[in-house]
Design an enzyme around this catalytic site. Sequence first.
Site, PDB file in Angstrom:
ATOM      1  N   GLN A 152      23.643 -30.923   0.509  1.00  0.00           N
ATOM      2  CA  GLN A 152      23.125 -30.629  -0.830  1.00  0.00           C
ATOM      3  C   GLN A 152      21.948 -29.643  -0.792  1.00  0.00           C
ATOM      4  O   GLN A 152      21.814 -28.785  -1.645  1.00  0.00           O
ATOM      5  CB  GLN A 152      22.704 -31.923  -1.524  1.00  0.00           C
ATOM      6  CG  GLN A 152      22.422 -31.701  -3.002  1.00  0.00           C
ATOM      7  CD  GLN A 152      21.961 -32.969  -3.692  1.00  0.00           C
ATOM      8  OE1 GLN A 152      21.129 -33.712  -3.151  1.00  0.00           O
ATOM      9  NE2 GLN A 152      22.490 -33.228  -4.861  1.00  0.00           N
ATOM     10  N   THR A 176       2.632  10.385  -2.296  1.00  0.00           N
ATOM     11  CA  THR A 176       1.653   9.597  -1.538  1.00  0.00           C
ATOM     12  C   THR A 176       0.886  10.439  -0.518  1.00  0.00           C
ATOM     13  O   THR A 176       1.448  11.314   0.132  1.00  0.00           O
ATOM     14  CB  THR A 176       2.380   8.448  -0.813  1.00  0.00           C
ATOM     15  OG1 THR A 176       3.181   7.752  -1.767  1.00  0.00           O
ATOM     16  CG2 THR A 176       1.407   7.480  -0.169  1.00  0.00           C
ATOM     17  N   GLY A 222       5.919   1.905  -6.126  1.00  0.00           N
ATOM     18  CA  GLY A 222       4.995   1.082  -6.917  1.00  0.00           C
ATOM     19  C   GLY A 222       5.048  -0.345  -6.402  1.00  0.00           C
ATOM     20  O   GLY A 222       6.109  -0.978  -6.434  1.00  0.00           O
ATOM     21  N   GLY A 254      -2.288   6.144  -2.602  1.00  0.00           N
ATOM     22  CA  GLY A 254      -0.904   5.707  -2.768  1.00  0.00           C
ATOM     23  C   GLY A 254      -0.709   5.189  -4.174  1.00  0.00           C
ATOM     24  O   GLY A 254      -0.280   5.919  -5.070  1.00  0.00           O
ATOM     25  N   GLU A 294      13.508   6.103 -10.913  1.00  0.00           N
ATOM     26  CA  GLU A 294      13.477   5.671  -9.502  1.00  0.00           C
ATOM     27  C   GLU A 294      13.382   4.143  -9.404  1.00  0.00           C
ATOM     28  O   GLU A 294      14.060   3.510  -8.594  1.00  0.00           O
ATOM     29  CB  GLU A 294      12.261   6.339  -8.829  1.00  0.00           C
ATOM     30  CG  GLU A 294      11.937   5.814  -7.473  1.00  0.00           C
ATOM     31  CD  GLU A 294      10.776   6.564  -6.782  1.00  0.00           C
ATOM     32  OE1 GLU A 294      10.389   7.648  -7.259  1.00  0.00           O
ATOM     33  OE2 GLU A 294      10.281   6.058  -5.772  1.00  0.00           O
ATOM     34  N   ILE A 351       6.673  10.258   3.711  1.00  0.00           N
ATOM     35  CA  ILE A 351       7.647  11.017   2.923  1.00  0.00           C
ATOM     36  C   ILE A 351       9.060  10.881   3.493  1.00  0.00           C
ATOM     37  O   ILE A 351       9.362  11.391   4.584  1.00  0.00           O
ATOM     38  CB  ILE A 351       7.228  12.503   2.801  1.00  0.00           C
ATOM     39  CG1 ILE A 351       5.795  12.608   2.248  1.00  0.00           C
ATOM     40  CG2 ILE A 351       8.225  13.275   1.936  1.00  0.00           C
ATOM     41  CD1 ILE A 351       5.556  11.877   0.925  1.00  0.00           C
ATOM     42  N   GLY A 387      20.104 -19.926  10.568  1.00  0.00           N
ATOM     43  CA  GLY A 387      19.455 -20.532  11.733  1.00  0.00           C
ATOM     44  C   GLY A 387      19.123 -19.466  12.769  1.00  0.00           C
ATOM     45  O   GLY A 387      18.742 -18.347  12.410  1.00  0.00           O
ATOM     46  N   GLU A 428       1.945  -5.465  -7.082  1.00  0.00           N
ATOM     47  CA  GLU A 428       0.673  -5.599  -7.811  1.00  0.00           C
ATOM     48  C   GLU A 428       0.548  -4.538  -8.899  1.00  0.00           C
ATOM     49  O   GLU A 428       0.040  -4.813  -9.994  1.00  0.00           O
ATOM     50  CB  GLU A 428      -0.508  -5.496  -6.827  1.00  0.00           C
ATOM     51  CG  GLU A 428      -0.624  -6.654  -5.846  1.00  0.00           C
ATOM     52  CD  GLU A 428       0.405  -6.619  -4.713  1.00  0.00           C
ATOM     53  OE1 GLU A 428       1.006  -5.549  -4.450  1.00  0.00           O
ATOM     54  OE2 GLU A 428       0.619  -7.678  -4.084  1.00  0.00           O
TER      55      GLU A 428
HETATM   56  C1  FAD Z   1       9.219   3.501   4.192  1.00  0.00           C
HETATM   57  C2  FAD Z   1       8.438   4.145   3.073  1.00  0.00           C
HETATM   58  C3  FAD Z   1       8.968   5.243   2.432  1.00  0.00           C
HETATM   59  C4  FAD Z   1       8.229   5.896   1.425  1.00  0.00           C
HETATM   60  N1  FAD Z   1       8.729   7.034   0.854  1.00  0.00           N
HETATM   61  C5  FAD Z   1       7.920   7.762   0.035  1.00  0.00           C
HETATM   62  C6  FAD Z   1       8.320   9.050  -0.431  1.00  0.00           C
HETATM   63  O1  FAD Z   1       9.419   9.538  -0.145  1.00  0.00           O
HETATM   64  N2  FAD Z   1       7.447   9.770  -1.192  1.00  0.00           N
HETATM   65  C7  FAD Z   1       6.217   9.292  -1.540  1.00  0.00           C
HETATM   66  O2  FAD Z   1       5.480   9.971  -2.228  1.00  0.00           O
HETATM   67  N3  FAD Z   1       5.813   8.044  -1.128  1.00  0.00           N
HETATM   68  C8  FAD Z   1       6.627   7.289  -0.349  1.00  0.00           C
HETATM   69  N4  FAD Z   1       6.217   6.047   0.095  1.00  0.00           N
HETATM   70  C9  FAD Z   1       4.887   5.575  -0.284  1.00  0.00           C
HETATM   71  C10 FAD Z   1       4.854   4.362  -1.218  1.00  0.00           C
HETATM   72  O3  FAD Z   1       5.260   4.722  -2.522  1.00  0.00           O
HETATM   73  C11 FAD Z   1       3.421   3.812  -1.149  1.00  0.00           C
HETATM   74  O4  FAD Z   1       3.282   3.204   0.130  1.00  0.00           O
HETATM   75  C12 FAD Z   1       3.106   2.805  -2.241  1.00  0.00           C
HETATM   76  O5  FAD Z   1       3.054   3.440  -3.492  1.00  0.00           O
HETATM   77  C13 FAD Z   1       1.759   2.082  -1.992  1.00  0.00           C
HETATM   78  O6  FAD Z   1       0.751   2.965  -1.697  1.00  0.00           O
HETATM   79  P1  FAD Z   1      -0.194   2.729  -0.395  1.00  0.00           P
HETATM   80  O7  FAD Z   1       0.728   2.506   0.753  1.00  0.00           O
HETATM   81  O8  FAD Z   1      -1.149   3.836  -0.298  1.00  0.00           O
HETATM   82  O9  FAD Z   1      -0.936   1.362  -0.676  1.00  0.00           O
HETATM   83  P2  FAD Z   1      -2.349   1.211  -1.416  1.00  0.00           P
HETATM   84  O10 FAD Z   1      -2.321   1.929  -2.711  1.00  0.00           O
HETATM   85  O11 FAD Z   1      -3.431   1.536  -0.452  1.00  0.00           O
HETATM   86  O12 FAD Z   1      -2.366  -0.345  -1.694  1.00  0.00           O
HETATM   87  C14 FAD Z   1      -2.753  -1.318  -0.716  1.00  0.00           C
HETATM   88  C15 FAD Z   1      -2.708  -2.687  -1.381  1.00  0.00           C
HETATM   89  O13 FAD Z   1      -3.641  -2.731  -2.482  1.00  0.00           O
HETATM   90  C16 FAD Z   1      -2.958  -3.123  -3.652  1.00  0.00           C
HETATM   91  N5  FAD Z   1      -3.530  -2.459  -4.831  1.00  0.00           N
HETATM   92  C17 FAD Z   1      -3.790  -1.140  -4.993  1.00  0.00           C
HETATM   93  N6  FAD Z   1      -4.254  -0.895  -6.227  1.00  0.00           N
HETATM   94  C18 FAD Z   1      -4.294  -2.094  -6.858  1.00  0.00           C
HETATM   95  C19 FAD Z   1      -4.679  -2.518  -8.161  1.00  0.00           C
HETATM   96  N7  FAD Z   1      -5.081  -1.646  -9.086  1.00  0.00           N
HETATM   97  N8  FAD Z   1      -4.594  -3.831  -8.460  1.00  0.00           N
HETATM   98  C20 FAD Z   1      -4.148  -4.727  -7.542  1.00  0.00           C
HETATM   99  N9  FAD Z   1      -3.762  -4.385  -6.293  1.00  0.00           N
HETATM  100  C21 FAD Z   1      -3.834  -3.092  -5.960  1.00  0.00           C
HETATM  101  C22 FAD Z   1      -1.525  -2.696  -3.419  1.00  0.00           C
HETATM  102  O14 FAD Z   1      -0.622  -3.392  -4.279  1.00  0.00           O
HETATM  103  C23 FAD Z   1      -1.331  -3.010  -1.967  1.00  0.00           C
HETATM  104  O15 FAD Z   1      -1.050  -4.371  -1.819  1.00  0.00           O
HETATM  105  C24 FAD Z   1       6.965   5.370   1.052  1.00  0.00           C
HETATM  106  C25 FAD Z   1       6.460   4.231   1.692  1.00  0.00           C
HETATM  107  C26 FAD Z   1       7.175   3.621   2.684  1.00  0.00           C
HETATM  108  C27 FAD Z   1       6.572   2.431   3.372  1.00  0.00           C
END
Ligand code: FAD
Length: 394
Positions: free
Chosen positions: A294, A141, A379, A146, A257, A172, A354, A382
């Site tokens: 229930q 990322t 991933g 991302g 993963e 990361i 609660g 979405e």
């Molecule tokens: C605590 C944490 C630890 C992490 N650790 C790592 C790590 O070790 N190494 C690493 O490489 N990454 C890491 N990540 C990154 C993580 O994999 C990404 O945050 C994730 O893949 C989403 O990318 P983004 O945050 O850039 O969101 P974006 O890609 O900007 O997405 C924003 C929104 O748009 C939506 N969206 C984007 N494209 C589409 C589409 N084609 N159709 C519909 N909706 C879409 C997304 O679903 C999301 O809701 C980490 C993230 C967190 C929060």
Amino acid sequence: MAATDVLKPDHAANRRHFIFNDEHEQLRESIRAFVLKELRPHAEEWEESTFPDWVFQRMGELGLLGLSYPEQYGGQGGDYYCNLVLGEEIVHSNCGGLAMGIAVHTDMATPPIHAFGTEEQKQAYLVPAIRGEKISCLGITEPDAGSDVSAIKTRAVRDGDEWVINGSKTYITNGHRADFIVLVTKTDPDAGYDGFTLFIVDMDAPGVIREKKLQKLGMHASDTALLAFQDVRVPDSAVLGEVGKGFYHIMWELQGERLIGAAGATASAQAVFDKTLQYATERQAFGRPIGKFQVIRHKFAEMATKIESSRQLTYTTAWRFANGEYPVREISMAKLYASRIACEVADECLQIHGGAGYMKEYGIERVWRDLRLNRIGAGTDEIMLDVIGRSYGL
Ligand SMILES: Cc1cc2nc3c(=O)[nH]c(=O)nc-3n(C[C@H](O)[C@H](O)[C@H](O)COP(=O)(O)OP(=O)(O)OC[C@H]3O[C@@H](n4cnc5c(N)ncnc54)[C@H](O)[C@@H]3O)c2cc1C
């Protein structure tokens, strides 16, 4: 038919799933004992401080960082299911950030080295990683890319016998403590999906800058880094796998993963369910345990059904994956479903608690915050839906 012939359901029966054998169960017991004795007592402290590096060394000593790697590299020579067992049992540390930091090491950063690395790379990185002497992280990322991995900007340019890397990575996990990173770069911006290359980069190489530690909603026991790469020079031997094949290598990595993530999310849902079931039998309201209403009973029934569905989907998909298939559609389904139901279960469990659910001391609010990541990391929901939808030719 005599009354004695009437079959009664045996709700306490617990036949293990067919993917697991006696060895897996022994492994499960020994991991659980280690986790409860040596990790769980520190969970609160590590929420404040992040978990210490000795956890890697200790788990290396116990053979837990190389369960499915060959013995020649110091691994235990087990099958893929051993990793699932670890992913499920580490949940009992009650420390989501720790579970994530370990999973990044065992199931995200090191598998590509085992799968695509040269013998020299395996000796230099995989062997010490399995021993817990070197800590790894995975850099996909970036601040501007991302979900859309193909939009990354980190460039590696060949210069004689070396490569020069420039760019940045964000979010990361293990980024502050890691000794090396498996880094996704672009080597040929005009070649589309064939223009990516993986590198193994030492984190103390000149030009690697560990920028700020990022603050986050949950998973506080893990460290999350923003990293910069400024004219980082690496030798040709730092290329992991084939030049130009990095995109395909990393897509393969993501499947393993996601399955481990699904197993961990399901196990977390089960753990918070169990804890809440206990609470619902003890907490009284209007003269009875709240579990006897229930409405509450049905909440448990709904949650149990979802958890069981998630577990079955994950195990059956893991069985296909471990037997040589590449079931990307089902892996995406398992990742999507497990992440969603884990969040739903954590939310219902908080509700059943609660006011106590909102209080730090009961630990439910932490699970609720930690599990929210599952719908984003590795991933997003979405993206999983899109992979599944596209698999039908849409
Ligand atoms: C605590 C944490 C630890 C992490 N650790 C790592 C790590 O070790 N190494 C690493 O490489 N990454 C890491 N990540 C990154 C993580 O994999 C990404 O945050 C994730 O893949 C989403 O990318 P983004 O945050 O850039 O969101 P974006 O890609 O900007 O997405 C924003 C929104 O748009 C939506 N969206 C984007 N494209 C589409 C589409 N084609 N159709 C519909 N909706 C879409 C997304 O679903 C999301 O809701 C980490 C993230 C967190 C929060």
